[in-house]
Design an enzyme around this catalytic site. Structure first.
Site, PDB file in Angstrom:
ATOM      1  N   SER A  27     -41.230 -41.700   4.731  1.00  0.00           N
ATOM      2  CA  SER A  27     -40.117 -42.655   4.881  1.00  0.00           C
ATOM      3  C   SER A  27     -38.990 -41.908   5.569  1.00  0.00           C
ATOM      4  O   SER A  27     -38.078 -41.385   4.955  1.00  0.00           O
ATOM      5  CB  SER A  27     -39.719 -43.232   3.522  1.00  0.00           C
ATOM      6  OG  SER A  27     -38.862 -42.420   2.798  1.00  0.00           O
ATOM      7  N   HIS A  33     -44.514 -44.394  -0.772  1.00  0.00           N
ATOM      8  CA  HIS A  33     -45.236 -43.268  -1.372  1.00  0.00           C
ATOM      9  C   HIS A  33     -46.348 -43.691  -2.324  1.00  0.00           C
ATOM     10  O   HIS A  33     -46.959 -42.864  -2.986  1.00  0.00           O
ATOM     11  CB  HIS A  33     -44.264 -42.352  -2.132  1.00  0.00           C
ATOM     12  CG  HIS A  33     -43.298 -41.658  -1.221  1.00  0.00           C
ATOM     13  ND1 HIS A  33     -42.190 -40.992  -1.671  1.00  0.00           N
ATOM     14  CD2 HIS A  33     -43.276 -41.544   0.128  1.00  0.00           C
ATOM     15  CE1 HIS A  33     -41.535 -40.484  -0.647  1.00  0.00           C
ATOM     16  NE2 HIS A  33     -42.169 -40.815   0.459  1.00  0.00           N
ATOM     17  N   GLU A  74     -38.463 -44.056  -5.556  1.00  0.00           N
ATOM     18  CA  GLU A  74     -38.530 -42.969  -6.537  1.00  0.00           C
ATOM     19  C   GLU A  74     -37.663 -43.266  -7.749  1.00  0.00           C
ATOM     20  O   GLU A  74     -36.494 -43.635  -7.610  1.00  0.00           O
ATOM     21  CB  GLU A  74     -38.025 -41.659  -5.901  1.00  0.00           C
ATOM     22  CG  GLU A  74     -38.842 -41.257  -4.689  1.00  0.00           C
ATOM     23  CD  GLU A  74     -38.210 -40.106  -3.904  1.00  0.00           C
ATOM     24  OE1 GLU A  74     -37.373 -39.381  -4.461  1.00  0.00           O
ATOM     25  OE2 GLU A  74     -38.572 -39.971  -2.725  1.00  0.00           O
ATOM     26  N   GLU A 126     -45.815 -38.096  -4.388  1.00  0.00           N
ATOM     27  CA  GLU A 126     -44.970 -37.031  -4.935  1.00  0.00           C
ATOM     28  C   GLU A 126     -45.273 -36.743  -6.403  1.00  0.00           C
ATOM     29  O   GLU A 126     -44.471 -36.135  -7.101  1.00  0.00           O
ATOM     30  CB  GLU A 126     -43.496 -37.383  -4.715  1.00  0.00           C
ATOM     31  CG  GLU A 126     -43.158 -37.456  -3.236  1.00  0.00           C
ATOM     32  CD  GLU A 126     -41.675 -37.568  -2.932  1.00  0.00           C
ATOM     33  OE1 GLU A 126     -40.888 -37.779  -3.875  1.00  0.00           O
ATOM     34  OE2 GLU A 126     -41.313 -37.445  -1.761  1.00  0.00           O
ATOM     35  N   ASP A 173     -34.237 -42.853  -5.825  1.00  0.00           N
ATOM     36  CA  ASP A 173     -34.162 -42.923  -4.364  1.00  0.00           C
ATOM     37  C   ASP A 173     -34.706 -44.299  -4.008  1.00  0.00           C
ATOM     38  O   ASP A 173     -35.911 -44.549  -4.078  1.00  0.00           O
ATOM     39  CB  ASP A 173     -35.005 -41.822  -3.708  1.00  0.00           C
ATOM     40  CG  ASP A 173     -34.934 -41.883  -2.185  1.00  0.00           C
ATOM     41  OD1 ASP A 173     -34.232 -42.770  -1.654  1.00  0.00           O
ATOM     42  OD2 ASP A 173     -35.581 -41.050  -1.521  1.00  0.00           O
ATOM     43  N   GLU A 220     -29.820 -42.679  -4.336  1.00  0.00           N
ATOM     44  CA  GLU A 220     -30.040 -42.219  -2.949  1.00  0.00           C
ATOM     45  C   GLU A 220     -30.460 -43.394  -2.066  1.00  0.00           C
ATOM     46  O   GLU A 220     -31.220 -44.265  -2.507  1.00  0.00           O
ATOM     47  CB  GLU A 220     -31.145 -41.145  -2.989  1.00  0.00           C
ATOM     48  CG  GLU A 220     -31.571 -40.603  -1.642  1.00  0.00           C
ATOM     49  CD  GLU A 220     -32.691 -39.554  -1.797  1.00  0.00           C
ATOM     50  OE1 GLU A 220     -32.853 -38.989  -2.898  1.00  0.00           O
ATOM     51  OE2 GLU A 220     -33.405 -39.338  -0.809  1.00  0.00           O
ATOM     52  N   ASP A 272     -29.729 -39.737   2.607  1.00  0.00           N
ATOM     53  CA  ASP A 272     -30.907 -39.021   3.105  1.00  0.00           C
ATOM     54  C   ASP A 272     -31.205 -39.511   4.521  1.00  0.00           C
ATOM     55  O   ASP A 272     -30.786 -38.898   5.506  1.00  0.00           O
ATOM     56  CB  ASP A 272     -32.090 -39.247   2.146  1.00  0.00           C
ATOM     57  CG  ASP A 272     -33.396 -38.647   2.648  1.00  0.00           C
ATOM     58  OD1 ASP A 272     -33.359 -37.813   3.559  1.00  0.00           O
ATOM     59  OD2 ASP A 272     -34.472 -39.021   2.128  1.00  0.00           O
ATOM     60  N   LYS A 318     -33.239 -31.485   4.109  1.00  0.00           N
ATOM     61  CA  LYS A 318     -34.655 -31.286   4.446  1.00  0.00           C
ATOM     62  C   LYS A 318     -34.683 -30.563   5.787  1.00  0.00           C
ATOM     63  O   LYS A 318     -34.410 -31.186   6.824  1.00  0.00           O
ATOM     64  CB  LYS A 318     -35.364 -32.631   4.588  1.00  0.00           C
ATOM     65  CG  LYS A 318     -35.445 -33.459   3.306  1.00  0.00           C
ATOM     66  CD  LYS A 318     -35.922 -34.866   3.607  1.00  0.00           C
ATOM     67  CE  LYS A 318     -36.206 -35.659   2.348  1.00  0.00           C
ATOM     68  NZ  LYS A 318     -36.387 -37.102   2.629  1.00  0.00           N
ATOM     69  N   HIS A 335     -38.111 -31.411  -0.863  1.00  0.00           N
ATOM     70  CA  HIS A 335     -39.454 -31.388  -0.274  1.00  0.00           C
ATOM     71  C   HIS A 335     -39.630 -32.635   0.611  1.00  0.00           C
ATOM     72  O   HIS A 335     -38.689 -33.415   0.783  1.00  0.00           O
ATOM     73  CB  HIS A 335     -40.496 -31.403  -1.400  1.00  0.00           C
ATOM     74  CG  HIS A 335     -40.448 -32.678  -2.215  1.00  0.00           C
ATOM     75  ND1 HIS A 335     -41.446 -33.083  -3.057  1.00  0.00           N
ATOM     76  CD2 HIS A 335     -39.489 -33.661  -2.306  1.00  0.00           C
ATOM     77  CE1 HIS A 335     -41.146 -34.225  -3.609  1.00  0.00           C
ATOM     78  NE2 HIS A 335     -39.959 -34.598  -3.190  1.00  0.00           N
ATOM     79  N   LYS A 391     -35.107 -31.578  -5.251  1.00  0.00           N
ATOM     80  CA  LYS A 391     -36.090 -32.661  -5.381  1.00  0.00           C
ATOM     81  C   LYS A 391     -37.434 -32.092  -4.987  1.00  0.00           C
ATOM     82  O   LYS A 391     -37.645 -31.754  -3.828  1.00  0.00           O
ATOM     83  CB  LYS A 391     -35.761 -33.778  -4.383  1.00  0.00           C
ATOM     84  CG  LYS A 391     -34.925 -34.890  -4.922  1.00  0.00           C
ATOM     85  CD  LYS A 391     -34.689 -35.932  -3.835  1.00  0.00           C
ATOM     86  CE  LYS A 391     -35.786 -36.960  -3.757  1.00  0.00           C
ATOM     87  NZ  LYS A 391     -35.455 -38.042  -2.791  1.00  0.00           N
TER      88      LYS A 391
HETATM   89  P1  PGA Z   1     -40.370 -38.670   2.808  1.00  0.00           P
HETATM   90  O1  PGA Z   1     -39.530 -39.247   1.585  1.00  0.00           O
HETATM   91  O2  PGA Z   1     -40.593 -37.229   2.597  1.00  0.00           O
HETATM   92  O3  PGA Z   1     -41.608 -39.493   2.775  1.00  0.00           O
HETATM   93  O4  PGA Z   1     -39.557 -38.959   4.036  1.00  0.00           O
HETATM   94  C1  PGA Z   1     -38.740 -38.493   0.744  1.00  0.00           C
HETATM   95  C2  PGA Z   1     -37.413 -39.136   0.562  1.00  0.00           C
HETATM   96  O5  PGA Z   1     -37.150 -40.238   1.086  1.00  0.00           O
HETATM   97  O6  PGA Z   1     -36.561 -38.540  -0.093  1.00  0.00           O
HETATM   98 ZN    ZN Z   2     -34.959 -40.132   0.309  1.00  0.00          ZN
END
Ligand code: PGA
Ligand code: ZN
Length: 409
Positions: free
Chosen positions: A42, A152, A161, A202, A238, A281, A308, A333, A361, A385
């Site tokens: 995502s 996910h 999440e 995850e 999230d 988030e 994010d 990230k 991650h 995270k």
């Molecule tokens: P992604 O999602 O690693 O699939 O982009 C993680 C997040 O949105 O925090």
């Molecule tokens: Zn996110």
């Protein structure tokens, strides 16, 4: 001067059965640095471009290493800037964010190994926090993603999440114990009610026929078996709202609600009034700037508003987020931006504006990559995270924190 010697780069398999790049850099003194690059599902729209893995490998071998090998490996900024210049595009579409980052991180690891420093100490030097790290390490608090939805998982949950968050004032070992205990309790509850305990990308459970409210109720029950909710353990989510946004509306299908941005704000107000959320988030789609503005205005004193997809670890985009007051916390990230130096600049800027920093991650990750654990310790991140305390590629990051903790005591 210790110089570069050689490079290897090839494809390996990640946790989602996709291919990703692994790069090994060797210095003249024989020190080796290895990196593997995670992959998002995502993604924000302005992330560094990820090239197909074969192309990324070819670029490392034939275009990047032959140029950077002339420079001092210990000058991380220079190496990163040379690669940025060589690429020449805003989102690294020419050489690929994955190729560039794989070199950037492998160089840092090789240099740390050459200096016989744990990686977090070497990153702390780059970041300028050496003193803080040697005086006493502060560990990021883990955000355990115990229920998975959105992109996910193959269930019907809209929110991506559902996170369980230990209180901030306890040590990392105790914090991890909380994650494990709540996760186990949740597994038992789901099992008892005949829900699947298969997991999402995850490591969180991904039961079918769930709603947002039902997910939160189950988590409340699981926490309540052992801990004081809202004192010892808190809630986070999230939302990754982009995944249920379409043409100005947000549709939470499992609850039969199609909402405007204003109605979604009311929906959040309702959730926050029932559950002890300390962090939310991506509550709105990244282009829904009025949504973000209203949300932050409403919640900035009550919880951490985390960006994010909106900010994608990009120092330039962060300026806009700060100026318009769109968030109070950021996800970090490294592969969203593509170099270690830009990642560190982003963190510095966020911190200097009092924002909460969360290293993270990706949903596609590898069981050998613990870079974010060292990064989190090096910069004194507030949170990390790394998913549920389940699945090898998630657990390895939490275990790296334990390793640092025990080596430092
Ligand atoms: P992604 O999602 O690693 O699939 O982009 C993680 C997040 O949105 O925090
Ligand atoms: Zn996110």
């Amino acid at each position: 001067m210790n110089k570069f010697d050689s490079v290897k780069s090839y494809k390996i398999i990640n946790s989602r059965s996709d291919w990703t790049i692994r790069t090994e850099i060797v210095l003249k003194d024989g020190s080796v640095g290895v990196s593997t690059i995670p992959e998002g599902a995502s993604k924000g729209e302005r992330e560094a471009i990820e090239l197909p893995v074969e192309k990324a490998v070819e670029n490392v071998l034939n275009k990047i290493f032959p140029v950077i090998k002339a420079f001092d490996p210990f000058d991380q900024c220079k190496i990163d800037n040379v690669m940025i210049g060589l690429d020449g595009t805003e989102f690294k579409s020419n050489l690929g964010g994955n190729s560039i980052l794989s070199v950037s991180l492998a160089v840092a690891r090789a240099c740390a190994n050459s200096r016989k420093l744990p990686l977090y100490r070497y990153i702390a030097e780059q970041y300028g926090t050496t003193k803080a790290v040697s005086d006493g390490i502060s560990f990021p608090t883990p955000l355990f993603n115990v229920l998975n939805g959105g992109k996910h998982a193959q269930n019907n949950l809209s929110f991506q999440e559902f996170m369980v968050i230990p209180a901030r004032n306890i040590n990392i070992e105790k914090a991890l114990e909380i994650g494990v205990n709540v996760y186990d309790a949740l597994k038992e509850l789901l099992h008892k009610d005949n829900y699947s305990t298969g997991v999402g990308d995850e490591g969180g459970f991904a039961p079918s026929d769930f709603t947002v409210h039902k997910a939160l109720e189950y988590i409340k029950k699981a926490i309540g078996e052992k801990y004081k909710i809202g004192k010892e353990v808190f809630f986070g989510t999230d939302v990754a709202a982009e995944s249920f946004y379409s043409k100005g509306n947000y549709e939470i299908k499992e609850e039969g609600r199609k909402m405007t941005r204003e109605q979604l704000l009311d929906y959040y107000k309702e959730l926050v009034s029932i559950y002890p959320f300390i962090l939310i988030e991506d509550p709105y789609y990244e282009k829904d700037i009025p949504g973000w503005m209203e949300f932050t205005k409403e919640f900035e004193d009550k919880l951490i508003v985390v960006a994010d997809d909106l900010v994608v670890t990009n120092p330039k985009i962060l300026d806009e987020v700060i100026e318009k007051k769109l968030a109070t916390g950021v996800i970090v990230k490294p592969n969203q931006v593509g170099t270690l130096s830009e990642t560190l600049n982003f963190i510095k800027k966020a911190k200097s504006h009092g924002m909460t920093v969360i290293v993270s991650h990706r949903s596609g990750d590898t069981g050998e990559d613990t870079f974010i654990s060292d990064l989190g310790v090096a910069v004194g991140a507030d949170f990390i995270k790394a998913g549920a305390p389940d699945r090898g590629e998630r657990v390895v990051k939490y275990n790296r924190l334990l390793e640092i903790y025990h080596n430092h005591k």
